[in-house]
Design an enzyme around this catalytic site. Structure first.
Site, PDB file in Angstrom:
ATOM      1  CD  GLU A 439     -48.910 -61.603  58.384  1.00  0.00           C
ATOM      2  OE1 GLU A 439     -49.825 -60.878  57.917  1.00  0.00           O
ATOM      3  OE2 GLU A 439     -47.791 -61.692  57.857  1.00  0.00           O
ATOM      4  CD  GLU A 525     -46.437 -64.364  54.991  1.00  0.00           C
ATOM      5  OE1 GLU A 525     -47.326 -65.098  55.468  1.00  0.00           O
ATOM      6  OE2 GLU A 525     -46.661 -63.205  54.590  1.00  0.00           O
TER       7      GLU A 525
END
Length: 830
Positions: A439, A525
């Site tokens: 991220e 994820e």
């Protein structure tokens, strides 16, 4: 001392040198080689004992003669933060679980015999969190900001030999807060090692093993070994390598010779054929090892042993992930590296127990989020059979929320940290893909593309056998998403929360599959199946209504399992972890296993989907005094064809679902047999909405018309006694071993009381200690190191560990108005 090599090594670039042969290797392994004048001793020995610690910054603590400060003996690994106390005002805040951080010092005194003069002595730290500085005898050896990197220093030029002691000092600075988005711990929280070699030696992380060619009849194993010569004269060396199977039997061997220049190095590359190889897989994790012997003028001067596996991996744009040529769906979980009550100084036994539970759930893959985990973590993945995504960083150049995060060190340290990660871990067969980051905000800024290219080059240059991904959370995000140029640089595109934006909630990967047919997809994820929270109401969840999350998880799992081009999914998370929570919570609730290692409701959803074992699980409990007549949603996770639910003997109806759905076969109206079973929902769970009355819920599950499983949820009586159940009554004296003792509050019939929160007081007699107490409750602020703990949902956990001495330990648990209990655990020396 027996000699043991650090097990993971660095692969350099060089041409093939030498020809594989079996000359003399078996004799050498049997001890029949020419006896050296000075035989090598233990190459690697534990350096964990004998340390002292003090909290706070002590002036001149690095000086050997310093007497300032109050020093406490500790055993490494050591995490000083986990001792608490919890406080909402701690600088680390929610990210660090509201636990204390700051600055701490470690010191250790040790002696070396005069005979060691002239040898090469290294000190290796498997990890120090964070910003460590190391001194030996007052000489500064270096600093390492990243708290997850294994690093080492050469002590040789600064050592004393004989009776004069050597003093190692380590300053750890975790005061710059917040610096991470989850709990990091503080201190020398991983193992330490003393490495002892002669001046001609196999380089640290110097052996790399690859398997460039594999068939059912034969596998080619390529062993590349860097040997260094620290003397002023050239060294004539012979390297003997034997490949051993899992039983320790020699399979094949090779011998190569080379002249290594003074102060130089040489890369031996040996190709060895293994007939009828036993392949490594998640179902059969067969391991081999390369046992090496380095000889100089016929005398043994160094040895090394490197475990490895023989297997092929492939990420295919159409077929997904292939292991040994067979399609395998990555049914994965994300895991952080804390161990609940143990903090980040985690004994290996904790991971063994957790991994066994994940296996039972049907999990076959782990994403090591979001940083390099310990060597023993990956060792267990090798031996227990998990497919691993190993991740380097949570932050690159662009900062995230932590003001003092890794972006401050990235430009100076990232290349070295990543190179060391690959060097240490590249021989693990469990690791099937590298993740360069998680991220990272760099994904949607122009310079992020150049950063990724640099990361890719490091990863591919140092390990050409694995592909690279990044866990991207900004794909088509609004108002600004990940740059197409960034995604195009990835070997495999990692999607975090693929259904987050607009119609992707229904279409998931299909939009990008249409636009980018050659793209390789993986869910890096996505949210996990929510579980009932005992301290709240039956539909409570941490972020959104549990019913909404449940449907989202099921829809994504349907898509992931059905479409081959999706390699798999890593759900967030397999196990609850400390940090990334909002006060009063100090830990996440996102896991399907809590911090104690107790399975939650979501565990059984994945088990019903990922295994063929009959699964039938009801939630919530059936103790709802004061709610008589109110509707309680009863949720059932199952892979049975049908389930009939009864309340106090009265049927509440039969329900069922089918997944995957199957159409007609062979001829019109010829449906699979299971299609004849009743289907009442398109969801992957069953639900009844039941007016509460005390008594017994009974669920009966069938397959092919036959009853295969029955479970009950009964209204339980008042707490009456304590029950203790150890997972093992015999442990060894090593720090890495312990017994998990489950505490249960039971009624007069021995049934666990799901609403019990009695405080239990513990006492341990004998040569051991209680490493920590836990109950899995996210908003509990009790100390993990206290002698008492409240039960949560009727349970708690005690971690009982040997003090290092053999003997019998007796753990007693007591609570007012409850019958007490005790259990005996024996510690034995290895």
């Amino acid at each position: 001392m027996s000699r043991e090599l650090t097990r993971r090594d660095f692969l350099g670039d060089a041409a093939l040198v030498g020809v594989a042969s079996a000359i003399g290797m078996e004799k050498a392994l049997a001890g029949q080689a020419t006896a050296p004048a000075n035989p090598p001793r233990a190459r690697r020995s534990s350096f964990d004992d004998g340390w002292t610690f003090t909290k706070g910054d002590i002036p001149d603590a690095q000086l050997p003669q310093s007497t300032v400060g109050s020093w406490t003996p500790v055993i490494i690994p050591h995490d000083w933060s986990i001792s608490g106390p919890f406080s909402e005002t701690e600088p680390c805040g929610s990210s660090g679980a509201y636990l204390p951080t700051g600055i701490g010092w470690y010191r250790k005194s040790f002696q070396l015999p005069r005979a060691d003069a002239g040898r090469r002595i290294l000190l290796q730290f498997d990890g120090v969190y964070q910003c460590s500085d190391v001194w030996i005898n007052g000489q500064h050896l270096g600093t390492r900001p990243y708290g997850f990197t294994t690093f080492y220093y050469d002590l040789t030029p600064h050592l004393h030999f004989g009776t004069q002691p050597n003093v190692v000092a380590v300053r750890v600075d975790n005061s710059h807060q917040p610096n991470l988005r989850w709990y990091s711990g503080s201190g020398i929280n991983r193992h330490t090692w003393l490495i002892d070699t002669g001046p001609v030696y196999i380089d640290q992380w110097g052996t790399g093993v690859t398997t460039p060619q594999i068939t059912a009849q034969n596998a080619t194993v390529e062993v590349s070994t860097r040997v260094r010569n620290n003397t002023a004269q050239s060294a004539s060396c012979t390297l003997r390598t034997a490949l051993l199977d899992q039983n320790g039997s020699a399979v094949q061997s090779a011998e190569s010779a080379a002249e290594i220049p003074a102060g130089g190095d040489h890369l031996f590359v040996q190709r060895i054929a293994v007939p009828q190889p036993k392949l490594w897989s998640h179902t059969f994790p067969n391991l081999y090892s390369a046992r090496q012997m380095l000889l100089q003028r016929g005398a043994e001067v160094d040895t090394a042993t490197t475990p490895f596996g023989i297997r092929t991996i492939q990420f295919d744009a159409d077929k997904g992930f292939l292991l040994n040529g067979e399609r395998v769906k990555l049914n994965g979980v994300c895991l952080h590296d804390d161990g609940g009550a143990a903090g980040t100084a985690v004994p290996q036994r904790i991971w063994e127990r957790r991994f066994a539970l994940l296996k039972e759930m049907g999990c076959n893959a782990i994403r090591a989020s979001h940083n390099p985990h310990t060597p023993e973590f990956f060792d267990l993945c090798d031996s227990m059979g998990f497919l691993v995504m190993a991740e380097a960083f949570d932050e690159w150049r662009e900062p995230k929320q932590p003001a003092n995060g890794y972006h401050l060190y990235f430009d100076e340290w990232a290349a070295r940290d990543m190179t060391d990660m690959i060097a240490r871990d590249r021989n693990h067969p469990s690791i099937v893909i590298w993740s360069a980051g998680n991220e990272v905000p760099d994904q949607d800024v122009p310079r992020g593309v150049e950063t990724l290219r640099a990361m890719n080059k490091i990863l591919h240059d140092n390990d050409p056998t694995r592909l690279v991904t990044v866990a991207c959370d900004q794909i088509v995000a609004e108002p600004r998403g990940a740059l197409p140029e960034f995604l195009a640089e990835l070997d495999v595109v990692g999607y975090n929360y693929v259904g987050r934006w607009r119609d992707r909630r229904e279409k998931f990967y299909s939009i990008d599959r249409h636009d980018f047919p050659q793209r390789r997809f993986i869910g890096t994820e996505n949210g996990a199946m929510p579980s009932f929270i005992p301290s709240a109401n039956p539909t409570a969840s941490q972020f959104r209504p549990a019913s909404n999350q449940r449907i989202e998880v099921e829809q994504l799992q349907r898509f992931t399992q059905v479409y081959d081009y999706v390699c798999g999914d890593f759900m967030w998370t397999g196990i609850d972890y400390l940090g990334e929570a909002r006060w009063p919570s100090k830990s996440s609730r996102s896991g399907v296993i809590d911090t104690c290692g107790f399975a939650k409701d979501g565990f059984y959803f994945y088990q019903s989907l990922w295994t063929k074992t009959p699964v039938l699980h009801l939630s919530p409990h059936w103790n709802w005094a004061g709610k008589e007549g109110q509707i309680i949603p009863v949720i059932c996770f199952t892979n049975c064809d049908t389930v009939e639910l009864f309340l106090n003997g009265k049927s509440l109806g039969v329900q069922g679902y089918m997944f995957p759905e199957m159409g007609m076969e062979g001829r019109y109206s010829n449906f699979p047999p299971r299609d004849n079973a009743i289907q009442t929902t398109g969801d992957l769970h069953l639900a009844w909405y039941v007016p509460y009355q005390p008594g017994t819920l009974r669920a009966v599950g069938t397959r092919d018309g036959k009853v295969v499983q029955t479970v009950e949820q009964t209204t339980i009586g008042a707490p009456a006694a304590i029950r203790l159940t150890p997972d093992r009554t015999s442990i060894n004296t090593r720090w890495d071993d312990l017994s998990h003792v489950t505490i249960e509050i039971v009624d007069s019939q021995g049934r666990v009381v799901p609403t019990a929160d009695n405080e239990v007081v513990f006492a341990l007699r004998g040569p051991g200690r209680i490493l920590g107490l836990d109950n899995g409750q996210a908003d509990s602020h009790e100390s993990y190191q206290s002698d008492r703990r409240k039960a949560f949902a009727g349970r708690a956990l005690a971690l009982v560990q040997s003090s290092g001495q053999p003997g019998e330990m007796r753990l007693t648990a007591s609570s007012p108005s409850l019958t007490s209990a005790f259990v005996t655990i024996t510690a034995q020396s290895l």
